[in-house]
Structure formats: structure tokens, C-alpha cells
Design a protein around this motif. Structure first.
Motif, short mmCIF file in Angstrom:
data_model
loop_
_atom_site.label_atom_id
_atom_site.label_comp_id
_atom_site.label_asym_id
_atom_site.label_seq_id
_atom_site.Cartn_x
_atom_site.Cartn_y
_atom_site.Cartn_z
N ASP A 234 5.73 -5.56 7.43
CA ASP A 234 7.09 -6.09 7.45
C ASP A 234 8.09 -4.99 7.14
OD1 ASP A 234 6.31 -8.76 7.93
OD2 ASP A 234 5.88 -9.04 5.80
N ASP A 235 7.65 -3.99 6.36
CA ASP A 235 8.54 -2.91 5.93
C ASP A 235 7.71 -1.66 5.70
OD1 ASP A 235 11.12 -1.88 4.97
OD2 ASP A 235 10.12 -1.82 3.02
N VAL A 236 8.21 -0.53 6.16
CA VAL A 236 7.59 0.77 5.90
C VAL A 236 8.68 1.70 5.38
CG1 VAL A 236 6.37 2.75 6.89
CG2 VAL A 236 5.85 0.43 7.69
N GLN A 237 8.43 2.27 4.22
CA GLN A 237 9.37 3.22 3.62
C GLN A 237 8.77 4.61 3.68
OE1 GLN A 237 12.50 2.45 2.24
NE2 GLN A 237 12.09 0.48 3.22
N PHE A 238 9.54 5.58 4.15
CA PHE A 238 9.08 6.97 4.18
C PHE A 238 9.28 7.57 2.79
CE2 PHE A 238 10.51 6.14 8.56
CZ PHE A 238 9.32 6.38 9.22
N LEU A 239 8.21 8.08 2.21
CA LEU A 239 8.27 8.69 0.88
C LEU A 239 8.20 10.21 0.96
CD1 LEU A 239 5.99 6.19 -1.06
CD2 LEU A 239 8.48 6.14 -0.78
N SER A 240 7.99 10.75 2.15
CA SER A 240 8.07 12.19 2.38
C SER A 240 8.66 12.39 3.77
CB SER A 240 6.69 12.86 2.26
OG SER A 240 5.85 12.46 3.31
N ARG A 241 9.14 13.57 3.99
CA ARG A 241 9.72 13.91 5.30
C ARG A 241 8.83 14.93 5.98
NH1 ARG A 241 15.58 15.04 2.83
NH2 ARG A 241 16.19 12.88 2.51
N PRO A 242 8.79 14.90 7.32
CA PRO A 242 8.04 15.96 7.99
C PRO A 242 8.78 17.28 7.81
CG PRO A 242 9.08 14.52 9.60
CD PRO A 242 9.35 13.95 8.24
N ARG A 243 8.03 18.36 7.69
CA ARG A 243 8.65 19.68 7.58
C ARG A 243 9.25 20.05 8.92
NH1 ARG A 243 4.29 22.67 3.92
NH2 ARG A 243 5.06 21.85 1.97
N GLN A 244 10.31 20.84 8.87
CA GLN A 244 10.91 21.33 10.10
C GLN A 244 9.95 22.33 10.73
OE1 GLN A 244 13.67 20.06 11.37
NE2 GLN A 244 13.71 18.69 9.62
N LEU B 252 0.84 -1.19 0.00
CA LEU B 252 0.00 0.00 0.00
C LEU B 252 0.87 1.24 0.00
CD1 LEU B 252 -2.47 -1.05 2.84
CD2 LEU B 252 -2.97 -1.02 0.39
N VAL B 253 0.43 2.28 -0.69
CA VAL B 253 1.09 3.58 -0.64
C VAL B 253 0.02 4.60 -0.33
CG1 VAL B 253 2.37 5.33 -1.92
CG2 VAL B 253 2.87 2.91 -2.30
N GLY B 254 0.22 5.35 0.74
CA GLY B 254 -0.77 6.34 1.14
C GLY B 254 -0.23 7.25 2.22
N ASN B 255 -1.16 8.03 2.78
CA ASN B 255 -0.81 9.01 3.79
C ASN B 255 -1.32 8.59 5.16
OD1 ASN B 255 -1.40 10.65 1.09
ND2 ASN B 255 0.24 11.64 2.21
N LEU B 256 -0.52 8.87 6.20
CA LEU B 256 -0.94 8.60 7.57
C LEU B 256 -2.11 9.49 7.93
CD1 LEU B 256 2.03 7.40 7.62
CD2 LEU B 256 1.95 7.89 10.05
N HIS C 55 9.43 8.51 14.13
CA HIS C 55 9.71 9.36 12.96
C HIS C 55 8.51 9.66 12.07
CE1 HIS C 55 13.97 9.21 13.78
NE2 HIS C 55 13.89 7.89 13.90
N ALA C 56 7.44 8.90 12.17
CA ALA C 56 6.28 9.12 11.29
C ALA C 56 5.31 10.10 11.93
CB ALA C 56 5.57 7.80 10.99
N SER C 57 4.60 10.84 11.10
CA SER C 57 3.60 11.78 11.62
C SER C 57 2.45 11.91 10.63
CB SER C 57 4.24 13.14 11.89
OG SER C 57 4.77 13.69 10.71
N LYS C 58 1.36 12.44 11.12
CA LYS C 58 0.14 12.60 10.34
C LYS C 58 0.44 13.27 9.00
CE LYS C 58 -4.36 14.81 10.35
NZ LYS C 58 -5.34 15.57 11.14
N GLY C 59 -0.13 12.70 7.93
CA GLY C 59 0.00 13.28 6.61
C GLY C 59 1.17 12.78 5.79
N MET C 60 2.16 12.14 6.43
CA MET C 60 3.33 11.65 5.69
C MET C 60 2.92 10.60 4.67
SD MET C 60 6.40 11.32 8.47
CE MET C 60 7.54 10.72 7.24
N LEU C 61 3.59 10.62 3.54
CA LEU C 61 3.40 9.61 2.50
C LEU C 61 4.35 8.45 2.78
CD1 LEU C 61 2.02 8.92 -0.23
CD2 LEU C 61 4.01 9.97 -1.34
#
Length: 137
Positions: A108-118, A7-11, A74-80
Motif C-alpha cells: 500500500d505504501d513504500v518509503q525510500f530510506l536511502s537514495r541511489p548514488r549518482q 517490512l524494512v529491508g533492501n531490494l 526510482h527504486a534500484s537494487k540494494g536500496m533500503l
């Protein structure tokens, strides 16, 4: 036989982290995936503004141990993100005695496709809308 889900989507919200009585770290989050909405003839549906309307589905994702700790940190709402895992069906009885059923993805695996903004000096963090430069396609 194989049980694989990608699956690819947003939190939908920040991940929730807990530990079991046995010491296993568990992180859970909701993942929204979208696809174009179709009319009764199968054509892509446009809204009043002329934009393609979307149907969004929400998936419950569960991550254990090291992956769970990483996601919670490291993950947060809205991240892809991209999630690879397996489907798991559950059955339980709620407080009123009603038997309930659910489906979740054990990651089994989660890849971050966007980074949270500073975060600015006093603001909240919002994810970047663009993809990371180092993600291979």
C-alpha cells in the motif's frame, strides 16, 4: 480483523515492471530482511571473524498502478525501503501440473530510506548506505 505487514529491508534486484491486459501497471521486487542468527541456546551467533551472523529472509513485494510506476522508475537494487501492505497467498498449477503455493506482500505504501548514488561518468548506480536526512524516526 486486520492483515497488515510492515517490512524494512533492501531490494534484492531492480524492480520488474509490466502491465496487465486490462492496463494495470504492476511492479514486483524482492525485499531482503535480516535478523541476528541464534545458536541452540538462543544466544547471538558470531562468525569466525567475530561479527554477528545474520539470517536473511526474502519477500516478494507487488505494487500496483501509481505506486508501481514510482517504484519501477526510482527504486534500484540494494536500496533500503520500508513497505507497508498486506499478505496475499496464491495457488497455481505449474507447467508440469504440480500445484504450487506462494505468499506475497501487496504494498500500500513504500518509503525510500536511502537514495541511489549518482552514477559516475561511466559507472553504475549503487545505493547510499546511510539514511536520508529527511526521514523522521
Amino acid at each position: 480483523m486486520t492483515n497488515i505487514v510492515i517490512l524494512v529491508g533492501n531490494l534484492g534486484a531492480d524492480p520488474e515492471r509490466r502491465s496487465t491486459t486490462g492496463g494495470t501497471d504492476v511492479a514486483t521486487f524482492s525485499l531482503g530482511t535480516s535478523r541476528p542468527k541464534r545458536d541452540s541456546e538462543g544466544k547471538t551467533y558470531k562468525d569466525a571473524s567475530g561479527f554477528t551472523a545474520k539470517d536473511t529472509e526474502w519477500h516478494r513485494i507487488i505494487c500496483f498502478n501509481g505506486l508501481g510506476r514510482t517504484i519501477a522508475q526510482h527504486a534500484s537494487k540494494g536500496m533500503l525501503v520500508s513497505v507497508r501492505g498486506r499478505l496475499h497467498y496464491t495457488r497455481w498449477t505449474d507447467r508440469e501440473g504440480v500445484e504450487r503455493y506462494g505468499c506475497e506482500v501487496i504494498a500500500d505504501d513504500v518509503q525510500f530510506l536511502s537514495r541511489p548514488r549518482q552514477a559516475p561518468a561511466g559507472g553504475s548506480t549503487e545505493p547510499q548506505s546511510d539514511l536520508d536526512d529527511d526521514v523522521p524516526f
